[in-house]
Design a protein around this motif. Structure first.
Motif, PDB file in Angstrom:
ATOM      1  N   TRP A   1      61.077  29.679 121.211  1.00 37.63           N
ATOM      2  CA  TRP A   1      59.836  29.670 121.984  1.00 37.63           C
ATOM      3  C   TRP A   1      59.085  28.349 121.824  1.00 37.63           C
ATOM      4  CZ3 TRP A   1      60.000  33.113 125.502  1.00 37.63           C
ATOM      5  CH2 TRP A   1      60.588  34.367 125.273  1.00 37.63           C
ATOM      6  N   GLY A   2      59.168  27.747 120.631  1.00 33.33           N
ATOM      7  CA  GLY A   2      58.516  26.452 120.432  1.00 33.33           C
ATOM      8  C   GLY A   2      59.160  25.360 121.248  1.00 33.33           C
ATOM      9  N   GLY A   3      60.474  25.485 121.472  1.00 33.43           N
ATOM     10  CA  GLY A   3      61.160  24.521 122.320  1.00 33.43           C
ATOM     11  C   GLY A   3      60.591  24.523 123.725  1.00 33.43           C
ATOM     12  N   ALA A   4      60.222  25.716 124.215  1.00 32.43           N
ATOM     13  CA  ALA A   4      59.619  25.804 125.552  1.00 32.43           C
ATOM     14  C   ALA A   4      58.280  25.080 125.582  1.00 32.43           C
ATOM     15  CB  ALA A   4      59.444  27.267 125.949  1.00 32.43           C
ATOM     16  N   MET A   5      57.518  25.197 124.486  1.00 32.26           N
ATOM     17  CA  MET A   5      56.218  24.526 124.435  1.00 32.26           C
ATOM     18  C   MET A   5      56.387  23.003 124.451  1.00 32.26           C
ATOM     19  SD  MET A   5      53.281  24.753 121.488  1.00 32.26           S
ATOM     20  CE  MET A   5      54.436  24.177 120.255  1.00 32.26           C
ATOM     21  N   VAL A   6      57.281  22.492 123.613  1.00 34.06           N
ATOM     22  CA  VAL A   6      57.524  21.051 123.571  1.00 34.06           C
ATOM     23  C   VAL A   6      58.072  20.573 124.909  1.00 34.06           C
ATOM     24  CG1 VAL A   6      58.920  19.243 122.485  1.00 34.06           C
ATOM     25  CG2 VAL A   6      57.898  21.051 121.078  1.00 34.06           C
ATOM     26  N   GLY A   7      58.978  21.351 125.488  1.00 38.37           N
ATOM     27  CA  GLY A   7      59.580  20.978 126.755  1.00 38.37           C
ATOM     28  C   GLY A   7      58.580  20.887 127.889  1.00 38.37           C
ATOM     29  N   ARG A   8      57.504  21.674 127.814  1.00 43.44           N
ATOM     30  CA  ARG A   8      56.501  21.617 128.883  1.00 43.44           C
ATOM     31  C   ARG A   8      55.766  20.284 128.879  1.00 43.44           C
ATOM     32  NH1 ARG A   8      55.447  27.620 128.234  1.00 43.44           N
ATOM     33  NH2 ARG A   8      56.741  28.421 129.916  1.00 43.44           N
ATOM     34  N   PHE A   9      55.491  19.757 127.706  1.00 43.55           N
ATOM     35  CA  PHE A   9      54.838  18.454 127.649  1.00 43.55           C
ATOM     36  C   PHE A   9      55.783  17.363 128.136  1.00 43.55           C
ATOM     37  CE2 PHE A   9      52.313  20.756 124.382  1.00 43.55           C
ATOM     38  CZ  PHE A   9      51.057  20.570 124.938  1.00 43.55           C
ATOM     39  N   ILE A  10      57.039  17.439 127.712  1.00 35.84           N
ATOM     40  CA  ILE A  10      58.035  16.455 128.168  1.00 35.84           C
ATOM     41  C   ILE A  10      58.252  16.595 129.671  1.00 35.84           C
ATOM     42  CG2 ILE A  10      60.443  15.730 127.979  1.00 35.84           C
ATOM     43  CD1 ILE A  10      60.386  16.728 125.079  1.00 35.84           C
ATOM     44  N   GLY A  11      58.391  17.860 130.124  1.00 40.79           N
ATOM     45  CA  GLY A  11      58.624  18.104 131.545  1.00 40.79           C
ATOM     46  C   GLY A  11      57.482  17.639 132.421  1.00 40.79           C
ATOM     47  N   ALA A  12      56.232  17.787 131.937  1.00 40.59           N
ATOM     48  CA  ALA A  12      55.073  17.353 132.712  1.00 40.59           C
ATOM     49  C   ALA A  12      55.145  15.851 132.983  1.00 40.59           C
ATOM     50  CB  ALA A  12      53.786  17.702 131.974  1.00 40.59           C
ATOM     51  N   ALA A  13      55.611  15.094 131.991  1.00 41.02           N
ATOM     52  CA  ALA A  13      55.743  13.647 132.175  1.00 41.02           C
ATOM     53  C   ALA A  13      56.903  13.321 133.111  1.00 41.02           C
ATOM     54  CB  ALA A  13      55.951  12.972 130.823  1.00 41.02           C
ATOM     55  N   LEU A  14      58.022  14.025 132.955  1.00 43.70           N
ATOM     56  CA  LEU A  14      59.191  13.770 133.801  1.00 43.70           C
ATOM     57  C   LEU A  14      58.923  14.114 135.263  1.00 43.70           C
ATOM     58  CD1 LEU A  14      62.057  15.152 131.518  1.00 43.70           C
ATOM     59  CD2 LEU A  14      61.524  12.749 131.991  1.00 43.70           C
ATOM     60  N   LEU A  15      58.133  15.181 135.481  1.00 43.52           N
ATOM     61  CA  LEU A  15      57.857  15.611 136.851  1.00 43.52           C
ATOM     62  C   LEU A  15      56.996  14.608 137.614  1.00 43.52           C
ATOM     63  CD1 LEU A  15      57.306  19.418 136.221  1.00 43.52           C
ATOM     64  CD2 LEU A  15      59.074  18.398 137.672  1.00 43.52           C
ATOM     65  N   GLN A  16      56.356  13.708 136.902  1.00 43.24           N
ATOM     66  CA  GLN A  16      55.581  12.662 137.569  1.00 43.24           C
ATOM     67  C   GLN A  16      56.484  11.556 138.116  1.00 43.24           C
ATOM     68  OE1 GLN A  16      52.614  11.252 134.827  1.00 43.24           O
ATOM     69  NE2 GLN A  16      51.556  13.229 134.703  1.00 43.24           N
ATOM     70  N   ARG A  17      57.736  11.539 137.652  1.00 41.18           N
ATOM     71  CA  ARG A  17      58.645  10.460 138.051  1.00 41.18           C
ATOM     72  C   ARG A  17      59.852  10.956 138.845  1.00 41.18           C
ATOM     73  NH1 ARG A  17      60.267   6.697 133.179  1.00 41.18           N
ATOM     74  NH2 ARG A  17      61.140   5.600 134.993  1.00 41.18           N
ATOM     75  N   PHE A  18      60.211  12.221 138.648  1.00 42.07           N
ATOM     76  CA  PHE A  18      61.435  12.728 139.278  1.00 42.07           C
ATOM     77  C   PHE A  18      61.140  13.919 140.180  1.00 42.07           C
ATOM     78  CE2 PHE A  18      62.675  10.820 135.201  1.00 42.07           C
ATOM     79  CZ  PHE A  18      63.582   9.863 135.644  1.00 42.07           C
ATOM     80  N   ASP A  19      62.021  14.125 141.148  1.00 45.68           N
ATOM     81  CA  ASP A  19      61.884  15.231 142.089  1.00 45.68           C
ATOM     82  C   ASP A  19      61.959  16.562 141.343  1.00 45.68           C
ATOM     83  OD1 ASP A  19      62.051  16.368 144.937  1.00 45.68           O
ATOM     84  OD2 ASP A  19      63.837  17.211 143.982  1.00 45.68           O
ATOM     85  N   ALA A  20      60.985  17.449 141.609  1.00 41.19           N
ATOM     86  CA  ALA A  20      60.889  18.717 140.882  1.00 41.19           C
ATOM     87  C   ALA A  20      62.118  19.593 141.082  1.00 41.19           C
ATOM     88  CB  ALA A  20      59.627  19.459 141.326  1.00 41.19           C
ATOM     89  N   ARG A  21      62.639  19.630 142.302  1.00 44.01           N
ATOM     90  CA  ARG A  21      63.784  20.477 142.589  1.00 44.01           C
ATOM     91  C   ARG A  21      65.028  20.025 141.826  1.00 44.01           C
ATOM     92  NH1 ARG A  21      60.452  20.612 146.941  1.00 44.01           N
ATOM     93  NH2 ARG A  21      60.302  22.591 148.099  1.00 44.01           N
ATOM     94  N   ARG A  22      65.270  18.737 141.805  1.00 44.75           N
ATOM     95  CA  ARG A  22      66.448  18.228 141.104  1.00 44.75           C
ATOM     96  C   ARG A  22      66.299  18.375 139.595  1.00 44.75           C
ATOM     97  NH1 ARG A  22      68.102  12.658 144.405  1.00 44.75           N
ATOM     98  NH2 ARG A  22      68.534  13.690 146.417  1.00 44.75           N
ATOM     99  N   LEU A  23      65.100  18.181 139.091  1.00 47.04           N
ATOM    100  CA  LEU A  23      64.877  18.330 137.657  1.00 47.04           C
ATOM    101  C   LEU A  23      65.061  19.791 137.241  1.00 47.04           C
ATOM    102  CD1 LEU A  23      64.147  16.417 135.323  1.00 47.04           C
ATOM    103  CD2 LEU A  23      61.781  17.199 135.544  1.00 47.04           C
ATOM    104  N   LEU A  24      64.606  20.714 138.093  1.00 46.85           N
ATOM    105  CA  LEU A  24      64.812  22.134 137.830  1.00 46.85           C
ATOM    106  C   LEU A  24      66.306  22.438 137.742  1.00 46.85           C
ATOM    107  CD1 LEU A  24      63.886  25.137 137.717  1.00 46.85           C
ATOM    108  CD2 LEU A  24      63.954  25.123 140.234  1.00 46.85           C
TER     109      LEU A  24
END
Length: 432
Positions: free
Chosen positions: A286-309
């Motif tokens: 569950w902590g991995g999901a929390m850390v991943g959300r912060f990382i993902g928030a930064a990645l989503l500013q640069r990459f297409d959301a659909r492809r990243l998903l």
């Protein structure tokens, strides 16, 4: 906003506490499953009724919850949701006193009904607190707090529930009937104090929210919208229709993996540890999901959301394949690492599913919330597979779920011609 209401920033701080709380309560199911399985000497299919009951409430209570929000407003609905959840937590006391598995399931249903109302009311409330342009960042903050709750609760409360010595079916059967009854009563009683503390905490939180004078925002509820859209019209938007399925399979996969973690990693060929020690590994998932959300928030500013998903879902599939094909620490850490890649899936699916729906967004949100019922059905199906083929092979089911998410990210989420023509959709969302 009334002159007597607190600022939007202060209200945001108050409501994020709600996200933390329901995240923790949801993750405690992963602790209850192995505990009650041992207490009542059940197979995996029977023990998965815990998740079926809990997440079934999302499906059954989502529409009634939306009517509560329309009638009482967001603030009062949050208070009501906390009180209902507190009643469910308090019901654990008589359930353990008997002990009675059906009463445990009833308590879970009431608890989950309260959380469903919190889901329906708190998520859109967060998006409405302030500038619409800042809604995604506010939701991301709330979702991070939700993940913090799922990380902390199993670590702090899990050992209290799993503190006893777990006896196998044969070991228990070898004891006299009186000792068997005493063992089950003692083990069931270990949930009484933790859940009574939770019930008291929820009531105090309800009082806190009620007295904090956060804006009610009653004018922004569904009852204030003069435009009516049928659910059939909303589901006619293909990217929303497939989005509901994607939410269903994602929540089902996430919950199913978490539900089997303690039993899986405690197995001799995997982690070779007792249940209490195994429960201490849940925070990694569950902590991995929390850390991943912060990382993902930064990645989503640069990459297409659909492809990243799609990419995150592919990695989850690779990790599941690895845990199915190996043993020992490799298998254990592969399955725990999936939490990191689960991180962006729910908010990303939700965001692209409601894209360009405009006035349909409210009903689309209700349908997506109902999709959370996947957490009730897929763990049950994996329980059936586990009883027949073993836990390790049963992970083929969540693997198939992630395969659908890959397809949704690359194809199913694309907005077809004539679909989703309502521009400037409100980016409201929900978190499980």
């Amino acid at each position: 906003m009334s002159r007597r209401d607190m600022s939007y920033t202060a209200a945001l701080a108050v409501v994020t506490i709600i996200f933390f709380t329901w995240g923790g309560l949801t993750s405690l199911n992963d602790v209850l499953i192995p505990h009650l399985k041992a207490v009542f000497q059940m197979n995996y299919t029977e023990s998965m009724l815990i998740q079926s009951t809990f997440f079934g409430a999302y499906f059954l209570m989502s529409l009634p919850a939306s009517k509560v929000v329309a009638k009482f407003g967001y603030k009062n609905s949050i208070v009501i949701g906390l009180i209902v959840a507190a009643i469910g937590a308090a019901m654990f006391f008589p359930a353990a006193r008997l002990p009675s598995y059906p009463l445990f399931l009833s308590a879970l249903f009431v608890l989950a009904s309260g959380i469903t109302l919190l889901q329906v009311s708190a998520n859109p409330y967060i998006s409405l607190l302030g500038d619409p342009a800042g809604a995604p960042s506010r939701l991301n903050l709330a979702q991070a707090l939700n993940s913090l709750g799922t990380t902390v609760f199993p670590y702090v409360i899990g050992p209290l529930i799993l503190s006893g010595v777990v006896l196998s079916v044969d070991e228990l059967a070898a004891k006299p009937v009186a000792e068997q009854l005493a063992y089950r009563a003692h083990e069931a009683a270990s949930v009484q104090i933790p859940y009574m503390i939770i019930a008291a905490g929820l009531l105090l939180l309800a009082v806190f929210v009620y007295t904090m004078r956060i804006p009610s925002l009653a004018e922004a509820t569904e009852s204030a919208d003069p435009v009516h859209h049928s659910f059939a019209e909303v589901l006619g938007q293909k990217h929303l229709f497939y989005g509901v399925i994607a939410i269903f399979v994602y929540v089902g996969a996430e919950v199913s993996i978490g539900s089997f973690l303690i039993n899986y990693i405690s197995a001799p060929e995997i982690g070779n540890m007792d249940h209490a020690t195994a429960s201490e590994h849940l925070p990694y998932y569950w902590g991995g999901a929390m850390v991943g959300r912060f990382i993902g928030a930064a990645l989503l500013q640069r990459f297409d959301a659909r492809r990243l998903l799609a990419l995150f879902a592919v990695v989850a599939m690779v990790l599941l394949a690895l845990t199915m094909l190996t043993q020992g620490t490799v298998s254990m850490w592969a399955v725990l690492a999936i939490g990191l890649f689960n991180s962006i899936m729910f908010p990303t699916i939700f965001t692209i599913a409601i894209e360009r729906l405009g006035p349909m967004t409210s009903k689309a949100s209700s349908l997506l919330i109902m999709g959370i019922v996947g957490g009730a059905l897929i763990p049950l199906l994996q329980g059936v597979l586990s009883d027949r083929f073993g836990i390790q092979h049963s992970f083929v089911l969540p693997l198939a779920c992630y395969a659908f998410i890959v397809w949704y990210g690359l194809s199913g989420s694309r907005i077809r011609a004539g679909q989703g023509q309502h521009a400037n959709a409100q980016a409201s969302g929900v978190m499980h």
